[in-house]
Scaffold this motif. Structure first.
Motif, PDB file in Angstrom:
ATOM      1  N   CYS A  15       0.576  -1.171  -0.081  1.00  0.00           N
ATOM      2  CA  CYS A  15      -0.013  -0.240  -0.024  1.00  0.00           C
ATOM      3  C   CYS A  15       0.874   1.422   0.105  1.00  0.00           C
ATOM      4  CB  CYS A  15      -0.906  -0.145   1.524  1.00  0.00           C
ATOM      5  SG  CYS A  15      -1.703   1.613   1.614  1.00  0.00           S
ATOM      6  N   CYS A  68       0.623   3.322   3.705  1.00  0.00           N
ATOM      7  CA  CYS A  68       1.329   2.707   4.863  1.00  0.00           C
ATOM      8  C   CYS A  68       2.308   1.746   4.630  1.00  0.00           C
ATOM      9  CB  CYS A  68       0.159   2.167   5.902  1.00  0.00           C
ATOM     10  SG  CYS A  68      -0.359   0.751   5.136  1.00  0.00           S
ATOM     11  N   HIS A  85      -4.682   0.167   0.650  1.00  0.00           N
ATOM     12  CA  HIS A  85      -5.816  -0.489   1.781  1.00  0.00           C
ATOM     13  C   HIS A  85      -7.040   0.444   1.558  1.00  0.00           C
ATOM     14  CE1 HIS A  85      -2.255  -2.087   3.837  1.00  0.00           C
ATOM     15  NE2 HIS A  85      -2.926  -3.227   3.667  1.00  0.00           N
ATOM     16  N   CYS A 100      -6.583   2.939   4.603  1.00  0.00           N
ATOM     17  CA  CYS A 100      -5.660   4.134   4.363  1.00  0.00           C
ATOM     18  C   CYS A 100      -6.432   4.904   3.264  1.00  0.00           C
ATOM     19  CB  CYS A 100      -4.457   3.515   3.726  1.00  0.00           C
ATOM     20  SG  CYS A 100      -3.350   2.531   4.895  1.00  0.00           S
TER      21      CYS A 100
HETATM   22 ZN    ZN Z   1      -2.332   1.063   3.883  1.00  0.00          ZN
END
Ligand code: ZN
Ligand code: ZN
Length: 667
Positions: free
Chosen positions: A543, A546, A564, A567
């Motif tokens: 991702c 993150c 994600h 996120c």
């Molecule tokens: Zn993420």
């Protein structure tokens, strides 16, 4: 070294400044507190009123003087005092010392001065010389003139030394006094011009500041310039200390007479303290002084708690301001200073309970961010967590103990209801904070990404907010009840309006806004296609927000970037573009559809339409050069703006729309 000295000098000046302003407050306080007796005829009453008004006006003016003017005023004032003292001593000595018997009557009525001839007048000469030199020095007289003035003060003493007859001595003393008075008057008159100019200067300055900065800043500046809180604090503390000394002295004298022990018992001590507290808030001025003292207590409390919980905020900005304001408003609202002494003590302790709960709420406001940052940053040092947890625990235990004790002692009334509601609300807030903290900590200890964490945190927080909102409504009802059936002052009405605005309206609005933001973000996310296990393994990417691997699922944007869901949702709270390539991820309504279409030259269809993998190769190329794309994006918007402006004459609606669009892209 020099800077240290300069700083010390400045501090000394500041202390002197405050000390010189305090007497004004004392005079104003004394004038307002003194018993006014109107029954002495028309002229007498008018004279008394005039003296009072003049006293308040002059004290107020001295209080507002600038530091330099204040020092000058006190210089002149003490010069006049010294001169007057010298003249009075001369007159008293000339008329009351009788060479044949009074050597044994103490001069000046007490036995400090020596009793026989030369020692008496020599000692007096020393004192008068001191006074005269002080007078000359303070008035800044020139040398020859100064010598004359000193001589003038000393002349009556020569009469004393030569043992002239009493009436001659008296005449000499009166003449010398008149000469000194004339000199003083001339000196003061010579400064009148200077006084006029400085008044004019101050007037012009104030007018200028009022025009440029407005009344509020002017008042704020004055408030700071004369160090009003410090002055009030010193005033209140001095007043209470003086009263305490007098009370203790009287009580001890009485006890010595009745033969009791020398030490004060607990009961007597308690009596004294409550008396002091009662008289410490007997007028609006003293209530102000008390607020100033509460301000510094609250300020240092705030600072020490911040230091204890290791907050990164260095200054306590709010507690030292809010606590005194709250105290003062409560005092005004309940008419504290005009109550009977007994009732006043009860009312004061009730106000203090309310204030205490409010302060606890504020301390919670300080600990909450620290708690959140500790749990979110996964700091695992016990020493960092322990103080914050301890304070949180105290914030839970204290209100419980307080309301338990109060319920134990008092029957239910509106005040007790308010305190209890505050306490319960605080406990609730602490529970919410600790729960969120626990959730984040649990997330930190587990290795897997916890997708539902954000939802849980949101649910806990919003439940807390809803209950807090309900409490706000209940408190409003309580206040309305108090207003209707107990005391309906105007101040209370104002406070109710403020409460309704801040604690009910604003809270509801913010809660609603958060809810809507969240709902749209969820909607946006759900409109993006989801990629599942198999495909994910093929991608083998992380991702981009993150940098963690995809556990079970990912969302893919129209520009082929993977994130994600959680996120990306956090990102979409703030803006609508892909964090990687700044392309629009989601377009809300038709107006925006058009904007998106023109911005992206029809690069991709709006979501829901065949987004996802089938977007098109040119977009992948665009993603490779995000900066260029961004520039292009902006250019196209500027172009749009021009076009709209020329073609359609820029009707307000469209202008709004364009501005809105530009904002959301530039963010
Ligand atoms: Zn993420
Ligand atoms: Zn992208």
């Amino acid at each position: 070294m020099a800077s240290t000295q300069a700083r010390l000098g400045q501090q000394a000046l500041a202390v002197l400044d405050v000390a010189l302003r305090v007497p004004c407050i004392f005079i104003i306080d004394a004038i307002f507190n003194s018993y006014y007796d109107p029954g002495s005829g028309w002229a007498g009453a008018a004279g008394k009123v005039l003296v009072r008004v003049m006293g308040v006006l002059v004290s107020g003016m001295v209080l507002l003087l600038s530091q330099k003017a204040l020092f000058r005023f006190y210089t002149l004032f003490s010069a006049v005092l010294l001169g007057a003292a010298a003249v009075l001593i001369n007159y008293y000595a000339a008329s009351h010392i009788d060479f044949y018997s009074a050597y044994y009557k103490a001069a000046l009525g007490f036995r400090l001065l020596p009793r026989n001839g030369p020692t008496l007048w020599l000692a007096m000469a020393a004192v008068q010389l001191l006074f005269a030199v002080g007078y000359v020095f303070l008035l800044d007289l020139q040398s020859a003139f100064a010598a004359l003035v000193v001589l003038d003060v000393m002349v009556p003493l020569w009469g004393l030394a030569m043992e002239l007859p009493a009436d001659v001595r008296q005449l000499v003393a009166v003449l010398s006094g008149l000469a000194l008075a004339l000199n003083t008057a001339v000196c003061l008159a010579a400064r009148l011009r200077c006084f006029y100019y400085s008044c004019r200067y101050v007037y012009l300055l104030v007018r200028h500041m009022y025009r440029i900065y407005g009344l509020q800043l002017l008042l704020e500046d004055t408030w700071k310039r004369i160090r009003f809180p410090d002055v009030l604090r010193v005033f209140w503390l001095t007043r209470v200390t003086a009263q305490a000394l007098i009370l203790v002295y009287v009580v001890r004298a009485v006890r010595r007479e009745s033969g009791d022990g020398y030490l004060l018992s607990w009961d007597v001590f308690w009596d004294l303290t409550s008396n002091l507290i009662i008289s410490g808030c007997d007028s609006t001025l003293t209530v102000l002084g008390m607020s100033a003292v509460i301000s510094s207590v609250a300020h240092y409390l705030g600072l020490s708690i911040l230091a204890f919980i290791g907050s990164t905020e260095e200054e306590d900005k709010r507690l030292g301001f809010v606590a005194p304001v709250l105290f003062f408003i409560l005092a005004l609202q309940t008419g504290l200073s005009s109550l009977d002494p007994e009732e006043r003590l009860v009312r004061l302790s009730r106000n203090m309970c309310l204030l205490l709960t409010a302060i606890l709420h504020f301390i919670h406001g300080m600990t909450d961010p620290v708690l959140m940052s500790l749990s979110a940053s996964h700091v695992s040092s016990f020493r960092r967590h322990f103080p914050v947890l301890l304070v949180s625990l105290a914030l839970f235990v204290l209100p419980v103990a307080l309301s338990y004790a109060l319920w134990h002692h008092y029957a239910l009334n509106t005040w007790l209801f308010a305190v209890t509601a505050f306490c319960v609300e605080l406990c609730l807030k602490v529970v919410v904070s600790l729960t969120v903290y626990g959730l984040f900590m649990a997330d930190g200890f587990s290795n897997v990404l916890w997708e539902k964490l954000d939802d849980y945190v949101y649910y806990v927080r919003s439940t807390g907010n809803i209950i807090e909102f309900l409490f706000g409504v209940i408190m409003f009802g309580n206040g309305a009840y108090t207003m209707m059936f107990e005391s309906g002052s105007k101040i209370r009405a104002c406070m109710m309006c403020l409460h309704a605005y801040f604690n009910i309206y604003l809270q509801a609005r913010n809660g609603w806004k958060t809810f809507i933001n969240r709902r749209t973000a969820v909607k946006k996310i759900n409109s993006l296609p989801e990629v599942r296990d198999e495909q994910l393994r093929d991608i083998g990417d992380v991702c981009a927000i993150c940098y963690q691997e995809f556990a079970s699922s990912a969302r893919i944007t129209p520009c082929h970037h993977y994130f994600h869901a959680l996120c990306l949702r956090k990102w979409l709270y703030i803006q609508d573009t892909c964090p990687m390539c700044h392309q629009r991820v989601y377009v809300e309504d038709e107006g925006r559809d058009r904007a998106a279409a023109s911005n992206n030259n029809g690069g991709y269809a709006p979501p829901g339409g065949g987004g996802g993998p089938g977007v098109g190769g040119d977009q992948a190329a665009a993603a490779a050069e995000p900066d260029d794309e961004l520039l292009e994006d902006n250019d196209s918007i500027e172009y749009d703006e021009d076009e709209w402006g020329t073609q359609n004459g820029g009707t307000p609606l469209e202008e709004d729309y364009i501005n809105d669009d530009t904002d959301s892209t530039d963010d």
